[in-house]
Enzyme design. Structure first.
Site, PDB file in Angstrom:
ATOM      1  N   CYS A   1       0.819  -1.179   0.008  1.00 22.21           N
ATOM      2  CA  CYS A   1      -0.021  -0.123   0.011  1.00 22.21           C
ATOM      3  C   CYS A   1       0.843   1.225   0.074  1.00 22.21           C
ATOM      4  CB  CYS A   1      -0.986   0.035   1.134  1.00 22.21           C
ATOM      5  SG  CYS A   1      -2.471   1.139   1.023  1.00 22.21           S
TER       6      CYS A   1
ATOM      7  N   ARG B   1     -12.410   5.990   0.276  1.00 17.72           N
ATOM      8  CA  ARG B   1     -11.483   4.964   0.760  1.00 17.72           C
ATOM      9  C   ARG B   1     -12.031   3.713  -0.061  1.00 17.72           C
ATOM     10  NH1 ARG B   1      -7.583   6.512   3.551  1.00 17.72           N
ATOM     11  NH2 ARG B   1      -6.686   4.458   3.883  1.00 17.72           N
TER      12      ARG B   1
ATOM     13  N   HIS C   1      -3.241  -5.916   2.232  1.00 15.14           N
ATOM     14  CA  HIS C   1      -2.934  -6.187   3.877  1.00 15.14           C
ATOM     15  C   HIS C   1      -3.430  -7.429   4.139  1.00 15.14           C
ATOM     16  CE1 HIS C   1      -1.710  -1.776   4.227  1.00 15.14           C
ATOM     17  NE2 HIS C   1      -2.924  -1.487   3.793  1.00 15.14           N
TER      18      HIS C   1
HETATM   19  N1  GLN Z   1      -2.276   6.692   2.962  1.00 17.06           N
HETATM   20  C1  GLN Z   1      -2.084   5.752   1.765  1.00 17.06           C
HETATM   21  C2  GLN Z   1      -3.695   5.783   1.076  1.00 17.06           C
HETATM   22  O1  GLN Z   1      -4.606   6.032   1.698  1.00 17.06           O
HETATM   23  C3  GLN Z   1      -1.799   4.411   1.977  1.00 17.06           C
HETATM   24  C4  GLN Z   1      -2.590   3.619   3.099  1.00 17.06           C
HETATM   25  C5  GLN Z   1      -2.178   2.192   3.533  1.00 17.06           C
HETATM   26  O2  GLN Z   1      -1.081   2.016   3.387  1.00 17.06           O
HETATM   27  N2  GLN Z   1      -3.093   1.434   3.366  1.00 17.06           N
HETATM   28  O3  GLN Z   1      -3.709   5.572   0.051  1.00 17.06           O
END
Ligand code: GLN
Length: 247
Positions: A93, A127, A197
């Site tokens: 990510c 998101r 993840h």
């Molecule tokens: N901050 C980045 C985003 O929101 C990466 C998030 C993450 O590592 N899960 O895309």
């Protein structure tokens, strides 16, 4: 035999428990009698990537990415040299995003990446969160037969777009890089970037063993890894693949 695993910015980039990938790699070494050394390296600490056998970068919030990008960019030439020499890298990510040209936050702030991979990321208005399954052609036949899927959990606002670089795989279920082009992650030489993840590796033992095999071969020459009993891990993997494919 011994492998040295570098966990970069473990104090800043571990918002989603991605250090579980380090635990998985170390345990899969121990089960095989391979010594595994883990180096926890963060801001301003001395590091030569060529001394290490696997580099791991976990995920984190925009704020943490903003705190470390200058340190990472200072390491660019050394990292590029190691990557071109075949260093296995796993970036999750934010760890993936930082290997690209930039990450633009939802506030419009552009956080420079180390610009080693031809990709860029722009935060979207929502998101991308949920379980994800991808199909990936780079995965070799595992000890338990052909495994060309990876499963995990994604949570990112960043929409990543690829230039002249290959994706890690194709989205079967989930958003992937940007929720639009059906691609997920990035793959360049032995660099693997993904939004998965979970942590990723415990439910994807075939991927964990690929990373270990690449690292062993680069350091010690080709080695056959002892076959482990991955029935539990693969049962968890298969359950998630089937569950997501039926949705
Ligand atoms: N901050 C980045 C985003 O929101 C990466 C998030 C993450 O590592 N899960 O895309």
């Amino acid at each position: 035999m011994r492998l040295k695993i570098c966990h970069l910015y473990p104090d800043l980039m571990d918002l989603y428990g991605d250090r579980g990938n380090i635990i998985s790699l170390v345990q899969r070494c121990r089960w095989r009698g391979i010594e595994a050394e883990v180096g926890l390296i963060s801001l301003d600490q001395q590091l030569d990537f060529r001394d290490w056998d696997i580099l791991f970068l976990g995920g984190g919030s925009d704020r943490e990415q903003g705190l470390l990008y200058e340190d990472l960019c200072r390491r660019r030439e050394n990292l590029l040299s190691a990557i071109e020499d075949g260093l296995p890298v796993l970036g999750i990510c934010g760890g993936l995003q930082l290997l690209g040209k930039y990450y633009q936050t939802s506030m419009g702030d552009r956080i420079p990446g180390v610009d080693i991979l031809d990709l860029w990321t722009v935060a979207g208005s929502k998101r991308m969160i949920g379980n994800m399954c991808i199909e990936a052609d780079f995965l070799p036949d595992g000890s338990h037969g052909k495994q060309n899927t990876l499963v995990g959990f994604e949570n990112h606002s960043g929409q990543t777009f690829l230039g002249k670089v290959e994706p890690l795989g194709r989205v079967v279920k989930g958003f992937g890089n940007n929720g639009k082009d059906g691609m997920e992650g990035v793959h360049y030489k032995n660099v693997f970037g993904t939004y998965l993840h979970g942590p990723l590796l415990p439910k994807n033992p075939h991927f964990a063993d690929l990373l270990l095999s690449l690292a062993l071969e680069r350091r010690w020459g080709k080695r056959e890894l002892k076959v482990l009993d991955d029935n539990l891990e693969l049962a968890a993997h298969t359950y998630m693949v089937n569950r997501l494919k039926q949705q």
